[in-house]
Design a protein around this motif. Structure first.
Motif, PDB file in Angstrom:
ATOM      1  N   THR A  50       0.875  -1.169   0.000  1.00  0.00           N
ATOM      2  CA  THR A  50       0.000   0.000   0.000  1.00  0.00           C
ATOM      3  C   THR A  50       0.910   1.216   0.000  1.00  0.00           C
ATOM      4  O   THR A  50       1.660   1.428   0.956  1.00  0.00           O
ATOM      5  CB  THR A  50      -0.889   0.040   1.256  1.00  0.00           C
ATOM      6  OG1 THR A  50      -1.634  -1.175   1.328  1.00  0.00           O
ATOM      7  CG2 THR A  50      -1.845   1.223   1.215  1.00  0.00           C
ATOM      8  N   ILE A  51       0.852   1.997  -1.059  1.00  0.00           N
ATOM      9  CA  ILE A  51       1.783   3.118  -1.197  1.00  0.00           C
ATOM     10  C   ILE A  51       1.032   4.439  -1.127  1.00  0.00           C
ATOM     11  O   ILE A  51       0.053   4.652  -1.856  1.00  0.00           O
ATOM     12  CB  ILE A  51       2.553   2.998  -2.525  1.00  0.00           C
ATOM     13  CG1 ILE A  51       3.480   1.774  -2.442  1.00  0.00           C
ATOM     14  CG2 ILE A  51       3.357   4.270  -2.805  1.00  0.00           C
ATOM     15  CD1 ILE A  51       4.263   1.486  -3.675  1.00  0.00           C
ATOM     16  N   THR A  52       1.467   5.286  -0.211  1.00  0.00           N
ATOM     17  CA  THR A  52       0.945   6.649  -0.177  1.00  0.00           C
ATOM     18  C   THR A  52       2.119   7.553  -0.527  1.00  0.00           C
ATOM     19  O   THR A  52       3.065   7.684   0.245  1.00  0.00           O
ATOM     20  CB  THR A  52       0.397   7.013   1.214  1.00  0.00           C
ATOM     21  OG1 THR A  52      -0.405   5.932   1.684  1.00  0.00           O
ATOM     22  CG2 THR A  52      -0.429   8.275   1.169  1.00  0.00           C
TER      23      THR A  52
ATOM     24  N   GLN B 175       3.248  -1.390   4.117  1.00  0.00           N
ATOM     25  CA  GLN B 175       2.661  -0.048   4.120  1.00  0.00           C
ATOM     26  C   GLN B 175       3.795   0.954   3.929  1.00  0.00           C
ATOM     27  O   GLN B 175       4.678   1.085   4.780  1.00  0.00           O
ATOM     28  CB  GLN B 175       1.956   0.211   5.455  1.00  0.00           C
ATOM     29  CG  GLN B 175       0.907  -0.848   5.809  1.00  0.00           C
ATOM     30  CD  GLN B 175      -0.292  -0.796   4.883  1.00  0.00           C
ATOM     31  OE1 GLN B 175      -1.020   0.180   4.850  1.00  0.00           O
ATOM     32  NE2 GLN B 175      -0.478  -1.852   4.100  1.00  0.00           N
ATOM     33  N   ILE B 176       3.799   1.656   2.816  1.00  0.00           N
ATOM     34  CA  ILE B 176       4.910   2.556   2.502  1.00  0.00           C
ATOM     35  C   ILE B 176       4.373   3.966   2.263  1.00  0.00           C
ATOM     36  O   ILE B 176       3.472   4.164   1.443  1.00  0.00           O
ATOM     37  CB  ILE B 176       5.656   2.083   1.234  1.00  0.00           C
ATOM     38  CG1 ILE B 176       6.088   0.615   1.382  1.00  0.00           C
ATOM     39  CG2 ILE B 176       6.862   2.961   0.955  1.00  0.00           C
ATOM     40  CD1 ILE B 176       6.681   0.019   0.114  1.00  0.00           C
TER      41      ILE B 176
ATOM     42  N   LEU C 214      -0.041  -3.138  -6.249  1.00  0.00           N
ATOM     43  CA  LEU C 214      -0.451  -1.931  -5.532  1.00  0.00           C
ATOM     44  C   LEU C 214      -1.842  -2.123  -4.953  1.00  0.00           C
ATOM     45  O   LEU C 214      -2.794  -2.446  -5.681  1.00  0.00           O
ATOM     46  CB  LEU C 214      -0.463  -0.723  -6.468  1.00  0.00           C
ATOM     47  CG  LEU C 214       0.822  -0.431  -7.245  1.00  0.00           C
ATOM     48  CD1 LEU C 214       0.625   0.791  -8.144  1.00  0.00           C
ATOM     49  CD2 LEU C 214       1.991  -0.203  -6.281  1.00  0.00           C
ATOM     50  N   GLU C 215      -1.962  -1.894  -3.659  1.00  0.00           N
ATOM     51  CA  GLU C 215      -3.255  -2.043  -2.997  1.00  0.00           C
ATOM     52  C   GLU C 215      -3.975  -0.703  -2.960  1.00  0.00           C
ATOM     53  O   GLU C 215      -3.334   0.353  -3.006  1.00  0.00           O
ATOM     54  CB  GLU C 215      -3.034  -2.574  -1.577  1.00  0.00           C
ATOM     55  CG  GLU C 215      -2.462  -3.981  -1.590  1.00  0.00           C
ATOM     56  CD  GLU C 215      -1.848  -4.426  -0.266  1.00  0.00           C
ATOM     57  OE1 GLU C 215      -1.723  -5.632  -0.062  1.00  0.00           O
ATOM     58  OE2 GLU C 215      -1.473  -3.552   0.546  1.00  0.00           O
TER      59      GLU C 215
ATOM     60  N   GLU D  31      -0.602   8.270  -8.971  1.00  0.00           N
ATOM     61  CA  GLU D  31       0.570   8.968  -8.438  1.00  0.00           C
ATOM     62  C   GLU D  31       1.810   8.081  -8.454  1.00  0.00           C
ATOM     63  O   GLU D  31       2.907   8.549  -8.721  1.00  0.00           O
ATOM     64  CB  GLU D  31       0.283   9.487  -7.033  1.00  0.00           C
ATOM     65  CG  GLU D  31      -0.357  10.846  -7.121  1.00  0.00           C
ATOM     66  CD  GLU D  31      -1.096  11.235  -5.876  1.00  0.00           C
ATOM     67  OE1 GLU D  31      -1.095  12.412  -5.553  1.00  0.00           O
ATOM     68  OE2 GLU D  31      -1.674  10.339  -5.222  1.00  0.00           O
ATOM     69  N   PHE D  32       1.601   6.806  -8.168  1.00  0.00           N
ATOM     70  CA  PHE D  32       2.735   5.878  -8.238  1.00  0.00           C
ATOM     71  C   PHE D  32       3.309   5.863  -9.654  1.00  0.00           C
ATOM     72  O   PHE D  32       4.515   5.953  -9.856  1.00  0.00           O
ATOM     73  CB  PHE D  32       2.286   4.472  -7.831  1.00  0.00           C
ATOM     74  CG  PHE D  32       3.347   3.434  -8.009  1.00  0.00           C
ATOM     75  CD1 PHE D  32       4.231   3.153  -6.984  1.00  0.00           C
ATOM     76  CD2 PHE D  32       3.472   2.740  -9.206  1.00  0.00           C
ATOM     77  CE1 PHE D  32       5.235   2.208  -7.153  1.00  0.00           C
ATOM     78  CE2 PHE D  32       4.462   1.794  -9.385  1.00  0.00           C
ATOM     79  CZ  PHE D  32       5.345   1.526  -8.353  1.00  0.00           C
ATOM     80  N   LEU D  33       2.414   5.749 -10.631  1.00  0.00           N
ATOM     81  CA  LEU D  33       2.880   5.651 -12.017  1.00  0.00           C
ATOM     82  C   LEU D  33       3.584   6.926 -12.466  1.00  0.00           C
ATOM     83  O   LEU D  33       4.564   6.890 -13.210  1.00  0.00           O
ATOM     84  CB  LEU D  33       1.702   5.327 -12.945  1.00  0.00           C
ATOM     85  CG  LEU D  33       1.072   3.942 -12.714  1.00  0.00           C
ATOM     86  CD1 LEU D  33      -0.206   3.789 -13.529  1.00  0.00           C
ATOM     87  CD2 LEU D  33       2.058   2.831 -13.060  1.00  0.00           C
ATOM     88  N   GLU D  34       3.089   8.047 -11.962  1.00  0.00           N
ATOM     89  CA  GLU D  34       3.681   9.326 -12.366  1.00  0.00           C
ATOM     90  C   GLU D  34       4.982   9.612 -11.612  1.00  0.00           C
ATOM     91  O   GLU D  34       5.971  10.041 -12.205  1.00  0.00           O
ATOM     92  CB  GLU D  34       2.658  10.437 -12.081  1.00  0.00           C
ATOM     93  CG  GLU D  34       3.074  11.788 -12.595  1.00  0.00           C
ATOM     94  CD  GLU D  34       2.165  12.886 -12.051  1.00  0.00           C
ATOM     95  OE1 GLU D  34       2.658  13.991 -11.822  1.00  0.00           O
ATOM     96  OE2 GLU D  34       0.963  12.607 -11.807  1.00  0.00           O
TER      97      GLU D  34
END
Ligand code: FMN
Length: 465
Positions: A282-284, A370-371, A396-397, A408-411
């Motif tokens: 889980t990426i924030t 959790q990142i 990605l969760e 946002e992860f992809l960017e």
């Protein structure tokens, strides 16, 4: 150098695919019931080189003693839920390289119908379909809905699953020779009957006799995923799975889990790396560390202990809602989700309280690493996880339940991972590749020769390529 990994995205086709977040402005989960929403998601993933879109699924929902708690309907906690399988053709048509992994249980389904659906989708997706084989979460609820009265224990369900998968593999791999489909109008020959081999399976749980009515698609068998992590679940994975989904919590635990899966694969006559391991994350992420932390806090504020207790009960069959939060969680056993219970109560370790468990579960639910951080912090942490645990992929969760979980992860993060060689370079346009090649790195679209399913092939059949 850090190895190249596969990249997937976890979704469920319901308003809240993790904790209840659909009320948040970033939460688009309540659009789960429109084709346009999913087409948009799939196109974004396809254009950004994501390898697969994973749909978790269950017929059930959280119940406590056979009754759906009011919060499930009121907050839309993984309820209501559509059938993702019916959407895949539409998504496949709008995408080129993105793979689709669908969850289907071996409990209330039948092998022939399952084999037929996945074989059909292998054609319609051009070889981009995978099957997440589950022995069922929310099983008690599902049994009630399907009128199943006999109770099967946790480990027995995996015995049934082994046989279920064997029947499917025999249908996919063993019936049609590669050149059995002739399609020659000049001789009015559609298929060559001499090259079709009926199966005759009679086992402890299933009987199936006859010819499979679907000719082989690009992959023949879908890519076999699995996500059970109990002892018996791992043994099942070591025998059958090509990719295992885990919920890594620490690098050390994930490393031990990966090693165990590889060792068990060898014990089943397979190569250690024949089974790829993909961990949930889980990426924030936000442009700055502080923004990311603030966003994560906003997310956590949406998670209530009451919602967590309901989801916990749904996964484990264990109702903690009535317990004093200070009471110790001792000697709980549950046939529905032993792994989850084992996660909290371990022999030789201090027994947590009910409050500890629910608080932990509130933050993590049924999730992996959790990142939270800025793009470089997130990339560094992912690199540390991959280097330290030898996982082969990440999934990605959901965070708020909208595309922001991966946009946002992809960017922000994916370009850094590409620079480091951890993700494959982004082609100018999505390329049509089979899911098997993308997730397992195999050179062939077909099931590898070392997989037990290969034994059903006919000797006259050329080695698949
Ligand atoms: C990442 C992940 C995704 C899962 N998705 C599903 C799912 O969609 N449907 C389901 O019924 N179970 C799902 N499960 C549960 C497992 O497949 C398995 O049935 C459950 O954990 C019980 O088996 P175990 O005791 O061997 O862990 C998932 C588990 C993990 C780790």
């Amino acid at each position: 150098m850090t190895k190249q990994i596969s990249l997937g995205v976890f979704e469920m086709m319901n308003p809240n695919n993790g904790m209840p977040t659909w009320t948040h402005p970033l939460g688009k989960g309540d659009r789960y019931d429109t084709v346009d929403y999913w087409v948009g998601v799939a196109k974004t993933l396809d254009a950004n080189g994501v390898d697969f879109l994973f749909f978790a699924d269950t017929y059930g929902y959280a119940t406590i003693d056979g009754v759906m708690p009011d919060l499930v309907a009121k907050h839309g906690i993984q309820f209501p839920g559509f059938d993702p399988m019916l959407l895949i053709s539409a998504l496949a048509r709008e995408t080129t390289g993105l793979g689709f992994v669908l969850t289907s249980p071996t409990t209330v389904e039948r092998p022939y119908a399952t084999a037929r659906r996945f074989a059909t989708l292998d054609h319609y997706t051009g070889g981009r379909i995978g099957w997440n084989i589950v022995t069922g979460s929310s099983q008690a609820t599902t049994d009630d809905l399907f009128g199943v009265s006999e109770t099967t224990t946790h480990d027995e369900r995996y015995d049934v699953a082994d046989e279920f998968v064997d029947v499917c593999l025999e249908l996919w791999e063993g019936v049609w020779e590669d050149d059995a489909l002739v399609r020659d109008a000049s001789t009015n020959t559609f298929a060559d009957p001499a090259k079709l081999h009926p199966i005759d399976h009679e086992g402890a749980h299933f009987r199936a006799r006859g010819v499979f009515a679907i000719p082989p698609g690009p992959q023949r068998s879908p890519v076999l995923f699995q996500a059970g992590t109990s002892e018996r679940g791992r043994a099942f994975a070591a025998r059958n799975a090509e990719a295992v989904l885990i919920q890594g919590q620490t690098v050390a635990k994930a490393a031990a889990h990966v090693l165990d899966i590889r060792e068990q694969a060898v014990a089943h006559g397979r190569e250690p790396h024949d089974v790829k391991v993909v961990t949930g994350v889980t990426i924030t992420v936000a442009p700055t560390h502080d923004e990311a932390v603030a966003k994560r806090q906003e997310l956590e504020n949406l998670y209530t202990v009451d919602d967590a207790a309901v989801i916990f009960a749904g996964f484990t069959g264990v109702d903690l809602t009535g317990f004093d939060p200070a009471s110790p969680l001792t000697a709980i056993t549950s046939d529905q989700g032993q792994t989850l219970v084992d996660r909290f109560v371990r022999p030789g370790e201090p027994v947590p309280t009910v409050g500890d468990v629910l608080d932990d579960f509130r933050m993590r639910a049924n999730r992996g690493f959790q990142i939270t951080g800025d793009p470089v912090e997130v990339a560094d942490e992912l690199q540390r996880i991959v280097d330290g645990s030898d996982v082969d992929g990440i999934m990605l969760e959901p965070t708020f339940g909208g595309p922001e979980a991966f946009e946002e992860f992809l960017e922000l993060v994916a370009p850094i991972l590409r620079e480091r060689g951890m993700l494959a370079p982004l082609p100018a346009a999505p390329e049509p590749t089979s899911l098997r090649e993308r997730v397992t790195g195999a050179a062939s679209r077909r099931l590898p020769g070392g997989h037990p399913g290969a034994r059903f092939r006919h000797e006259t059949e050329p080695v698949a390529g």
